[in-house]
Design a protein around this motif. Structure first.
Motif, mmCIF file in Angstrom:
data_model
loop_
_atom_site.group_PDB
_atom_site.id
_atom_site.type_symbol
_atom_site.label_atom_id
_atom_site.label_comp_id
_atom_site.label_asym_id
_atom_site.label_seq_id
_atom_site.Cartn_x
_atom_site.Cartn_y
_atom_site.Cartn_z
ATOM 1 N N ARG A 68 1.843 2.268 -3.468
ATOM 2 C CA ARG A 68 1.336 3.024 -4.324
ATOM 3 C C ARG A 68 1.252 3.889 -4.291
ATOM 4 O O ARG A 68 1.065 4.428 -4.763
ATOM 5 C CB ARG A 68 -0.208 1.732 -4.065
ATOM 6 C CG ARG A 68 -0.493 0.901 -5.434
ATOM 7 C CD ARG A 68 -1.841 0.356 -4.773
ATOM 8 N NE ARG A 68 -2.170 -1.371 -4.768
ATOM 9 C CZ ARG A 68 -1.321 -1.810 -4.255
ATOM 10 N NH1 ARG A 68 -2.240 -1.608 -2.504
ATOM 11 N NH2 ARG A 68 -1.176 -3.044 -3.684
ATOM 12 N N GLY A 69 1.109 4.115 -3.288
ATOM 13 C CA GLY A 69 1.173 5.749 -2.623
ATOM 14 C C GLY A 69 2.425 6.387 -3.024
ATOM 15 O O GLY A 69 1.928 7.863 -3.426
ATOM 16 N N ALA B 299 2.231 6.601 -6.367
ATOM 17 C CA ALA B 299 0.893 8.188 -7.227
ATOM 18 C C ALA B 299 1.586 9.392 -6.939
ATOM 19 O O ALA B 299 1.180 10.203 -7.543
ATOM 20 C CB ALA B 299 -0.168 7.569 -6.215
ATOM 21 N N ARG B 300 1.988 9.590 -5.572
ATOM 22 C CA ARG B 300 2.552 11.095 -5.007
ATOM 23 C C ARG B 300 3.491 11.089 -6.085
ATOM 24 O O ARG B 300 3.819 12.699 -6.816
ATOM 25 C CB ARG B 300 3.135 11.145 -4.371
ATOM 26 C CG ARG B 300 2.124 11.532 -2.823
ATOM 27 C CD ARG B 300 2.853 11.954 -1.272
ATOM 28 N NE ARG B 300 3.948 11.265 -1.053
ATOM 29 C CZ ARG B 300 3.313 10.431 -0.137
ATOM 30 N NH1 ARG B 300 2.539 9.064 0.132
ATOM 31 N NH2 ARG B 300 4.423 9.003 0.312
ATOM 32 N N ASP C 244 0.935 -1.384 -0.292
ATOM 33 C CA ASP C 244 -0.031 0.287 -0.269
ATOM 34 C C ASP C 244 0.827 1.246 0.065
ATOM 35 O O ASP C 244 0.426 2.772 -0.778
ATOM 36 C CB ASP C 244 -0.633 0.150 1.132
ATOM 37 C CG ASP C 244 -1.643 -1.180 0.692
ATOM 38 O OD1 ASP C 244 -2.158 -2.349 0.091
ATOM 39 O OD2 ASP C 244 -2.625 -1.406 2.346
ATOM 40 N N GLU C 245 2.168 1.209 1.227
ATOM 41 C CA GLU C 245 2.608 2.424 0.884
ATOM 42 C C GLU C 245 3.711 3.026 -0.883
ATOM 43 O O GLU C 245 3.343 3.761 -1.346
ATOM 44 C CB GLU C 245 3.974 1.746 1.965
ATOM 45 C CG GLU C 245 4.929 3.065 2.014
ATOM 46 C CD GLU C 245 6.253 3.371 3.217
ATOM 47 O OE1 GLU C 245 5.630 3.699 4.804
ATOM 48 O OE2 GLU C 245 6.916 2.738 2.992
#
Ligand code: HEM
Length: 519
Positions: free
Chosen positions: A338-339, A342-343, A335-336
């Motif tokens: 992915r974040g 994206a950022r 999840d991290e």
């Protein structure tokens, strides 16, 4: 050669030694507020805690843990025939005092004589001017600009080469993850520190491992000069291979220095240029700091190699060992990622062995992955216990009086599992304990989390290790699924060594994840 619990000659020699030492130092005994200290569990008459010290190191670590569970922060008397009278400390206040009085608590003759053959005058053993020179050289090697090349160029390159082994693995093929991680850290240290292409599978590495195991046994076997005289052939051979390699690093660096001054290297890609511009920076700093003694420079180089390569490679191995039984943590790491992607608007790359460019991952952008690393270091500290010797009489903050030459032992393995410090769930692998409500890292002081040591001699490579971890952990966790491939599923252990290698490595089956490839 193993340690034989039942060996009567060890015990006899131990008893004689203990009695002699006690006779010499007995007049000024260790006391707390005028009273003798309590003994740890399983203490026996005459041999004291000697039996525990004769056992394989894994059992010794469990015994230290038992002491901590039974006595909390209390300082205990340690009576080991191989050690001068000493104490086992658990209280972070006492450890803080040790870290703040570096000149008072040194490795002393006890540690240095045992590690001399392997490390000689290397930074781990050195004091005074030799230490200062090596520390300065290390600081300049680990400066911000070099760390930027590490995370921006060198690590992505070596990580990409090493994960090809994961990529190529067939479903029924066993891969040793410890070898994969050691290969990355060996290449990094080889290139950045010494401008050498180094591999983990070289004869140097196996000799170094053997020498490290024998050196660790010296701390437990009081008769080591005698046993090594008869059975130490392989140890002597290993030391000779290791030393030869150290001198090779030095002579290569001297040749490099000459050839660079006479003809600049041909220009390559901008990344290669960046890496080439810092390659060998440690050995060159050491050579200019200690120009008259190639053997001291070789000792220094080998000590740095061991400090940087083995600790970090092993820490990554234990991290993935823990992840194998904590799929929920793997999900959060992904999840991290992915974040962050994206950022940073960083795309997935389905055409290369790396699923994305790891340079976007830093301790700041990937705090959860850093928390995973810290939590693994807490439970499996690469240097699991430490020994220091008081150079003058002193009194610890808890009132324990130590005469000159007393030995002080603390076991990180045990302290970092203390419920007093870490709470009731201290035994659990829970990376969240390192994060505040905003997901930012909560830092612990060195006295509570001494994994990188503390005070003036704290680890020089902490930032380097963290920079490596926050790229390697998420990239490998994102790209592949793993399954343990060892018989019986028992816990993995560490063998006798100065650090914490996983005995038999970490054998796994590997599968590329669909999310990475779009499959
Ligand atoms: C997870 C990784 C690491 C851990 C847990 C770790 C831990 C430690 C510890 C406990 C010490 C004190 C040892 C002693 O004197 O008894 C130490 C010292 C040292 N470490 Fe690290 N280390 C790590 C990675 C690195 C890296 C990547 C380097 C880079 C080259 C490095 C370089 C050093 C050096 C040079 C010292 C000696 C400092 C001095 O005596 O002034 N370490 N480390």
């Amino acid at each position: 050669m193993g340690l034989f619990l039942g060996s009567a000659h060890y015990l006899l020699a131990g008893v004689v030694f203990a009695l002699l030492v006690r006779a010499l130092l007995g007049k000024k005994a260790i006391r707390r507020n005028g009273e003798p200290l309590r003994n740890p569990p399983d203490t026996l008459p005459l041999v004291g805690n000697g039996i525990q010290f004769l056992q394989p190191r894994w059992n010794l670590l469990s015994w230290f843990d038992k002491c901590q569970r039974q006595f909390g922060y209390e300082t205990l008397a340690l009576t080991v025939p191989t050690l001068p009278p000493g104490v086992l400390i658990h209280d972070p206040k006492n450890l803080d005092y040790v870290f703040k009085h570096e000149g008072l608590f040194t490795k002393g003759n006890f540690v240095k004589t045992r590690s001399w053959d392997l490390f000689g005058n290397g930074i781990i053993n050195a004091d005074g001017d030799f230490w200062k020179l090596q520390r300065k050289a290390g600081l300049s090697f680990l400066n911000t600009a070099n760390l930027r090349v590490l995370t921006g160029v060198a690590l992505p390159q070596y990580l990409s080469e090493s994960v090809k082994e994961l990529e190529a693995a067939k479903p029924d093929q066993v891969v040793d993850l410890q070898d994969v991680f050691h290969e990355i850290t060996t290449k990094l240290m080889g290139k950045m520190a010494y401008n050498m292409e180094m591999h983990f599978s070289s004869p140097f590495s196996s000799s170094f491992d053997h020498a490290s195991g024998c050196t660790a046994q010296r701390f437990q076997n009081p008769l080591y000069p005698l046993t090594e005289f008869f059975f130490g052939h392989k140890f002597r051979q290993s030391i000779s291979t290791v030393k030869k390699f150290g001198l090779e690093i030095v002579s290569r660096a001297m040749r490099d220095a000459k050839s660079i001054s006479s003809s600049p290297p041909p220009s390559t890609s901008p990344d290669d240029e960046k890496l080439d511009s810092i390659s060998g920076s440690l050995i060159h700093s050491l050579l200019s700091a200690i120009p008259d003694s190639p053997s001291t420079v070789a000792d220094a180089a080998l000590t740095y190699l061991s400090a940087g390569r083995d600790t970090t490679g092993q820490a990554l191995t234990w991290t993935f060992y823990l992840l194998l039984s904590h799929p929920e943590v793997l999900v959060k790491i992904r999840d991290e990622v992915r974040g962050v992607l994206a950022r940073e608007q960083a795309p997935l790359d389905t055409s290369s062995s790396l699923p994305f460019s790891p340079a976007v991952l830093t301790p700041l952008s990937a705090p959860y992955s850093l928390a995973v690393f810290y939590e693994s270091l807490r439970l499996y500290p690469p240097i699991p216990f430490e020994i220091r010797q008081a150079q003058a009489a002193t009194t610890l903050p808890d009132g324990t009086f130590l005469p000159k030459d007393s030995v002080l032992v603390w076991c990180l393995w045990a302290m970092q599992r203390s419920r007093l410090t870490w709470g009731e769930d201290a035994d659990q692998f829970r990376p969240e304990r390192w994060l505040d409500e905003n997901g930012t890292i909560k830092h612990k002081g060195a006295a509570e989390f001494p994994v990188f040591y503390g005070g003036a001699r704290s680890c020089l490579g902490r930032k380097m290790a963290e920079g490596i971890a926050v790229q390697v952990i998420p990239v490998v966790a994102w790209g592949w699924e793993f399954e343990g491939a060892w018989e019986g599923g028992q816990e993995r252990r560490s063998g006798d060594s100065l650090t914490l290698p996983m005995e038999g490595g970490l054998p796994v089956f590997v599968r590329r994840r669909g999310e990475t490839t779009g499959r």
